[in-house]
Design a protein around this motif. Sequence first.
Motif, PDB file in Angstrom:
ATOM      1  N   THR A 116      34.977  38.865   3.607  1.00 60.88           N
ATOM      2  CA  THR A 116      35.124  40.311   3.471  1.00 60.88           C
ATOM      3  C   THR A 116      35.348  40.891   4.862  1.00 60.88           C
ATOM      4  O   THR A 116      34.492  40.721   5.736  1.00 60.88           O
ATOM      5  N   PRO A 117      36.485  41.537   5.089  1.00 65.07           N
ATOM      6  CA  PRO A 117      36.704  42.144   6.401  1.00 65.07           C
ATOM      7  C   PRO A 117      35.580  43.126   6.739  1.00 65.07           C
ATOM      8  O   PRO A 117      34.999  43.765   5.858  1.00 65.07           O
ATOM      9  N   PHE A 118      35.265  43.221   8.030  1.00 61.85           N
ATOM     10  CA  PHE A 118      34.191  44.100   8.498  1.00 61.85           C
ATOM     11  C   PHE A 118      34.756  45.052   9.534  1.00 61.85           C
ATOM     12  O   PHE A 118      35.201  44.628  10.607  1.00 61.85           O
ATOM     13  N   LEU A 119      34.759  46.333   9.215  1.00 62.38           N
ATOM     14  CA  LEU A 119      35.270  47.366  10.119  1.00 62.38           C
ATOM     15  C   LEU A 119      36.633  46.993  10.708  1.00 62.38           C
ATOM     16  O   LEU A 119      36.870  47.122  11.908  1.00 62.38           O
ATOM     17  N   GLY A 120      37.508  46.495   9.865  1.00 68.65           N
ATOM     18  CA  GLY A 120      38.854  46.128  10.276  1.00 68.65           C
ATOM     19  C   GLY A 120      38.995  44.739  10.877  1.00 68.65           C
ATOM     20  O   GLY A 120      40.097  44.303  11.182  1.00 68.65           O
ATOM     21  N   GLN A 121      37.884  44.030  11.060  1.00 64.66           N
ATOM     22  CA  GLN A 121      37.911  42.678  11.632  1.00 64.66           C
ATOM     23  C   GLN A 121      38.142  41.697  10.483  1.00 64.66           C
ATOM     24  O   GLN A 121      37.399  41.710   9.509  1.00 64.66           O
ATOM     25  N   GLU A 122      39.156  40.857  10.609  1.00 60.64           N
ATOM     26  CA  GLU A 122      39.522  39.967   9.505  1.00 60.64           C
ATOM     27  C   GLU A 122      39.227  38.497   9.775  1.00 60.64           C
ATOM     28  O   GLU A 122      39.163  37.709   8.848  1.00 60.64           O
ATOM     29  N   THR A 123      39.065  38.124  11.034  1.00 58.31           N
ATOM     30  CA  THR A 123      38.743  36.734  11.365  1.00 58.31           C
ATOM     31  C   THR A 123      37.409  36.683  12.109  1.00 58.31           C
ATOM     32  O   THR A 123      36.935  37.706  12.624  1.00 58.31           O
ATOM     33  N   PHE A 124      36.836  35.491  12.173  1.00 59.46           N
ATOM     34  CA  PHE A 124      35.579  35.319  12.895  1.00 59.46           C
ATOM     35  C   PHE A 124      35.773  35.633  14.377  1.00 59.46           C
ATOM     36  O   PHE A 124      34.906  36.220  15.017  1.00 59.46           O
ATOM     37  N   GLY A 125      36.925  35.297  14.930  1.00 64.17           N
ATOM     38  CA  GLY A 125      37.218  35.616  16.328  1.00 64.17           C
ATOM     39  C   GLY A 125      37.256  37.118  16.567  1.00 64.17           C
ATOM     40  O   GLY A 125      36.767  37.604  17.592  1.00 64.17           O
ATOM     41  N   GLU A 126      37.844  37.849  15.640  1.00 65.48           N
ATOM     42  CA  GLU A 126      37.868  39.305  15.760  1.00 65.48           C
ATOM     43  C   GLU A 126      36.453  39.870  15.669  1.00 65.48           C
ATOM     44  O   GLU A 126      36.112  40.804  16.389  1.00 65.48           O
ATOM     45  N   LEU A 127      35.632  39.291  14.800  1.00 64.67           N
ATOM     46  CA  LEU A 127      34.245  39.725  14.674  1.00 64.67           C
ATOM     47  C   LEU A 127      33.471  39.424  15.960  1.00 64.67           C
ATOM     48  O   LEU A 127      32.663  40.240  16.420  1.00 64.67           O
ATOM     49  N   ALA A 128      33.732  38.287  16.571  1.00 65.13           N
ATOM     50  CA  ALA A 128      33.099  37.943  17.843  1.00 65.13           C
ATOM     51  C   ALA A 128      33.503  38.947  18.921  1.00 65.13           C
ATOM     52  O   ALA A 128      32.661  39.397  19.719  1.00 65.13           O
ATOM     53  N   ASN A 129      34.758  39.310  18.941  1.00 68.45           N
ATOM     54  CA  ASN A 129      35.229  40.311  19.899  1.00 68.45           C
ATOM     55  C   ASN A 129      34.556  41.660  19.634  1.00 68.45           C
ATOM     56  O   ASN A 129      34.189  42.375  20.565  1.00 68.45           O
ATOM     57  N   PHE A 130      34.363  41.991  18.371  1.00 65.39           N
ATOM     58  CA  PHE A 130      33.678  43.226  18.011  1.00 65.39           C
ATOM     59  C   PHE A 130      32.223  43.191  18.490  1.00 65.39           C
ATOM     60  O   PHE A 130      31.678  44.205  18.927  1.00 65.39           O
ATOM     61  N   ALA A 131      31.586  42.026  18.426  1.00 66.09           N
ATOM     62  CA  ALA A 131      30.215  41.877  18.919  1.00 66.09           C
ATOM     63  C   ALA A 131      30.149  42.220  20.407  1.00 66.09           C
ATOM     64  O   ALA A 131      29.197  42.869  20.862  1.00 66.09           O
ATOM     65  N   LEU A 132      31.162  41.810  21.160  1.00 62.52           N
ATOM     66  CA  LEU A 132      31.215  42.139  22.588  1.00 62.52           C
ATOM     67  C   LEU A 132      31.413  43.632  22.807  1.00 62.52           C
ATOM     68  O   LEU A 132      30.777  44.231  23.670  1.00 62.52           O
ATOM     69  N   PHE A 133      32.282  44.227  22.016  1.00 64.50           N
ATOM     70  CA  PHE A 133      32.513  45.668  22.071  1.00 64.50           C
ATOM     71  C   PHE A 133      31.198  46.409  21.800  1.00 64.50           C
ATOM     72  O   PHE A 133      30.815  47.323  22.528  1.00 64.50           O
ATOM     73  N   HIS A 134      30.485  45.975  20.774  1.00 66.26           N
ATOM     74  CA  HIS A 134      29.199  46.562  20.393  1.00 66.26           C
ATOM     75  C   HIS A 134      28.191  46.448  21.538  1.00 66.26           C
ATOM     76  O   HIS A 134      27.488  47.405  21.862  1.00 66.26           O
ATOM     77  N   GLU A 135      28.117  45.284  22.157  1.00 65.21           N
ATOM     78  CA  GLU A 135      27.180  45.063  23.257  1.00 65.21           C
ATOM     79  C   GLU A 135      27.505  45.978  24.433  1.00 65.21           C
ATOM     80  O   GLU A 135      26.600  46.540  25.068  1.00 65.21           O
ATOM     81  N   GLY A 136      28.776  46.142  24.720  1.00 64.65           N
ATOM     82  CA  GLY A 136      29.193  47.018  25.810  1.00 64.65           C
ATOM     83  C   GLY A 136      28.828  48.476  25.564  1.00 64.65           C
ATOM     84  O   GLY A 136      28.407  49.187  26.485  1.00 64.65           O
ATOM     85  N   ILE A 137      28.974  48.914  24.329  1.00 66.23           N
ATOM     86  CA  ILE A 137      28.597  50.287  23.980  1.00 66.23           C
ATOM     87  C   ILE A 137      27.105  50.503  24.245  1.00 66.23           C
ATOM     88  O   ILE A 137      26.705  51.506  24.834  1.00 66.23           O
ATOM     89  N   HIS A 138      26.291  49.538  23.818  1.00 69.60           N
ATOM     90  CA  HIS A 138      24.852  49.688  23.999  1.00 69.60           C
ATOM     91  C   HIS A 138      24.441  49.585  25.471  1.00 69.60           C
ATOM     92  O   HIS A 138      23.515  50.272  25.891  1.00 69.60           O
ATOM     93  N   LEU A 139      25.141  48.783  26.250  1.00 69.41           N
ATOM     94  CA  LEU A 139      24.860  48.729  27.686  1.00 69.41           C
ATOM     95  C   LEU A 139      25.124  50.102  28.303  1.00 69.41           C
ATOM     96  O   LEU A 139      24.328  50.598  29.101  1.00 69.41           O
ATOM     97  N   GLY A 140      26.210  50.731  27.914  1.00 69.94           N
ATOM     98  CA  GLY A 140      26.512  52.073  28.415  1.00 69.94           C
ATOM     99  C   GLY A 140      25.445  53.083  28.026  1.00 69.94           C
ATOM    100  O   GLY A 140      25.054  53.931  28.839  1.00 69.94           O
ATOM    101  N   GLN A 141      24.964  53.005  26.792  1.00 69.46           N
ATOM    102  CA  GLN A 141      23.885  53.890  26.349  1.00 69.46           C
ATOM    103  C   GLN A 141      22.630  53.684  27.190  1.00 69.46           C
ATOM    104  O   GLN A 141      21.982  54.642  27.604  1.00 69.46           O
ATOM    105  N   MET A 142      22.303  52.418  27.428  1.00 74.13           N
ATOM    106  CA  MET A 142      21.107  52.111  28.208  1.00 74.13           C
ATOM    107  C   MET A 142      21.251  52.608  29.649  1.00 74.13           C
ATOM    108  O   MET A 142      20.281  53.091  30.247  1.00 74.13           O
TER     109      MET A 142
END
Length: 154
Positions: A116-142
């Motif tokens: 099941t695609p997740f927020l437009g991510q269709e492959t596991f590699g895209e999901l892994a890249n999204f995980a990095l994007f997510h981590e970067g957002i939270h680093l900025g918040q912190m």
Amino acid sequence: MSELLFKHFELTRGRFVNFVGDLEEGTAGIQPNGFNNTIHWHVGHVLTVAEQFMFGFPKKSTQLPVNYMQFFATGTSPAAWEGDVPSVQELIIQLQDQLARIKEIPVESFNQRLKTPFLGQETFGELANFALFHEGIHLGQMQAMKRIIKANVK
């Protein structure tokens, strides 16, 4: 692509862990005005979400305690924490261990299509890249939270 992805995980996770490790005592537990959570929460959230994205936590991964979902899932708050919450230092060790496990993921896995695609991510590699994007957002918040906390301590 996977070598670049692994390097990006090393870079992002390294900066994330260094930022948290350099915090002054007590800073991670302060919730500044205008923010829904603490730096402590963000650290656990990044760990928990990355475990979900990369390893299928809590159904497929037993590397983290199941109660991490109660503490760090989207929509949770330190104000509702009850029980034995892991320390920031414990979370840092788990973040480092998680990075080592991520780097052991077989390269061919990143081309697998998600059921099941997740927020437009269709492959596991895209999901892994999204995980990095997510981590970067939270680093900025912190980083923003730390600046506000320091400004209010003066």
